[in-house]
Design a protein around this motif. Structure first.
Motif, mmCIF file in Angstrom:
data_model
loop_
_atom_site.group_PDB
_atom_site.id
_atom_site.type_symbol
_atom_site.label_atom_id
_atom_site.label_comp_id
_atom_site.label_asym_id
_atom_site.label_seq_id
_atom_site.Cartn_x
_atom_site.Cartn_y
_atom_site.Cartn_z
ATOM 1 N N ALA A 52 0.851 -1.196 0.000
ATOM 2 C CA ALA A 52 0.000 0.000 0.000
ATOM 3 C C ALA A 52 0.883 1.241 0.000
ATOM 4 O O ALA A 52 1.514 1.565 1.001
ATOM 5 N N PRO A 53 0.943 1.949 -1.121
ATOM 6 C CA PRO A 53 1.808 3.125 -1.186
ATOM 7 C C PRO A 53 1.354 4.289 -0.319
ATOM 8 O O PRO A 53 2.143 5.164 0.016
ATOM 9 N N ILE A 54 0.068 4.308 0.075
ATOM 10 C CA ILE A 54 -0.463 5.426 0.854
ATOM 11 C C ILE A 54 -1.155 4.875 2.105
ATOM 12 O O ILE A 54 -2.026 4.008 1.998
ATOM 13 N N ILE A 55 -0.776 5.386 3.259
ATOM 14 C CA ILE A 55 -1.399 4.991 4.527
ATOM 15 C C ILE A 55 -1.865 6.268 5.210
ATOM 16 O O ILE A 55 -1.065 7.179 5.451
ATOM 17 N N LEU A 56 -3.182 6.351 5.478
ATOM 18 C CA LEU A 56 -3.761 7.569 6.037
ATOM 19 C C LEU A 56 -4.617 7.267 7.258
ATOM 20 O O LEU A 56 -5.188 6.189 7.375
ATOM 21 N N LYS A 57 -4.707 8.269 8.125
ATOM 22 C CA LYS A 57 -5.651 8.208 9.237
ATOM 23 C C LYS A 57 -6.620 9.371 9.063
ATOM 24 O O LYS A 57 -6.221 10.491 8.740
ATOM 25 N N GLY A 58 -7.927 9.089 9.245
ATOM 26 C CA GLY A 58 -8.924 10.137 9.092
ATOM 27 C C GLY A 58 -10.316 9.589 9.337
ATOM 28 O O GLY A 58 -10.473 8.541 9.963
ATOM 29 N N SER A 59 -11.330 10.311 8.822
ATOM 30 C CA SER A 59 -12.705 9.865 9.048
ATOM 31 C C SER A 59 -13.568 10.115 7.818
ATOM 32 O O SER A 59 -13.312 11.031 7.033
ATOM 33 N N PHE A 60 -14.605 9.311 7.677
ATOM 34 C CA PHE A 60 -15.599 9.478 6.626
ATOM 35 C C PHE A 60 -16.477 10.673 6.993
ATOM 36 O O PHE A 60 -16.980 10.766 8.111
ATOM 37 N N THR A 61 -16.668 11.592 6.049
ATOM 38 C CA THR A 61 -17.389 12.839 6.329
ATOM 39 C C THR A 61 -18.906 12.683 6.321
ATOM 40 O O THR A 61 -19.618 13.565 6.792
ATOM 41 N N GLY A 62 -19.413 11.602 5.751
ATOM 42 C CA GLY A 62 -20.856 11.433 5.602
ATOM 43 C C GLY A 62 -21.323 11.652 4.182
ATOM 44 O O GLY A 62 -22.462 11.352 3.836
ATOM 45 N N ASN A 63 -20.434 12.169 3.317
ATOM 46 C CA ASN A 63 -20.793 12.408 1.911
ATOM 47 C C ASN A 63 -20.333 11.254 1.045
ATOM 48 O O ASN A 63 -19.154 10.891 1.059
ATOM 49 N N ARG A 64 -21.261 10.683 0.284
ATOM 50 C CA ARG A 64 -20.887 9.617 -0.654
ATOM 51 C C ARG A 64 -21.909 9.534 -1.775
ATOM 52 O O ARG A 64 -23.029 10.012 -1.648
ATOM 53 N N LYS A 65 -21.475 8.925 -2.881
ATOM 54 C CA LYS A 65 -22.359 8.714 -4.028
ATOM 55 C C LYS A 65 -21.911 7.468 -4.772
ATOM 56 O O LYS A 65 -20.753 7.046 -4.665
#
Length: 197
Positions: A52-65
């Motif tokens: 995995a070239p990218i490892i991130l920590k964060g959260s889902f904002t609630g916006n999706r489609k």
């Protein structure tokens, strides 16, 4: 450990930009609509890190489609992810999750459960360059997404699940106890290495 399963069927995604679901509607969890895929299940965190070239920590904002790209095989949803930590230019990115909710029916790949709003995750990603801009795909399907909660909410998939609501708090679902155990072990390694980094 390698899991070789042929994709059962393909979904051609519609062209309309559809909201995923309304808040008050029960979404059917149809076990027969879980799509199998051929992919390598990582044995440990080292294998995840290497692939995995990218490892991130964060959260889902609630916006999706629903993803409108007809070149993608299987269900795909674009989810907005707010990045807290990781080497990336943007604070908000688009993450492709391997599921779709259409006409109140939930379809996923390999038992993937969508990210929940305002919960923190560590994601193992790769970048996709598309004409509309950058998007990121989760590596190893469910094995590339870890809720940073200390609680392990792992489900050995049962045939009596009727609605997505019943498993939406779950982090991982599989019919194999061995695969569930592998996920739990890797999650422990992920949290030890990345939770406070």
């Amino acid at each position: 450990m390698k899991k070789s399963i042929i994709i059962i069927f393909l979904f051609i995604l519609g062209t309309s930009n559809i909201l995923i679901k309304s808040k008050n509607t029960k979404v059917t969890y149809n076990k027969n609509e879980i799509i199998s895929a051929s992919y390598v299940i990582p044995e440990d965190l080292e294998e995840l890190d290497e692939n995995a070239p990218i490892i991130l920590k964060g959260s889902f904002t609630g916006n999706r489609k629903i993803d409108e790209d007809t070149n993608i095989v299987g269900p795909s949803t674009i989810s907005e992810f707010k990045v807290y930590k990781g080497s990336i230019e943007n604070d908000i990115i688009s993450v492709l999750e391997p599921f779709e909710i259409k006409d109140n029916n939930f379809t996923n790949i390999e038992g993937y459960i969508p990210m929940e709003e305002n919960k923190e995750y560590i994601l193992f990603l790769r970048e996709n360059d598309i004409s509309e801009g950058k998007q990121y795909t989760i590596k190893f399907i469910s094995f590339g997404k870890y809720n940073t909660s200390k609680e392990d909410n792992i489900v050995n998939q049962k045939s009596n699940i009727k609605y997505l609501e019943e498993v939406k708090d779950s982090e991982f679902i599989s019919e194999s106890q061995e695969i569930c155990d592998t996920y739990i072990n890797i999650k422990g390694e992920v949290l030890d290495k990345y939770l406070y980094k």
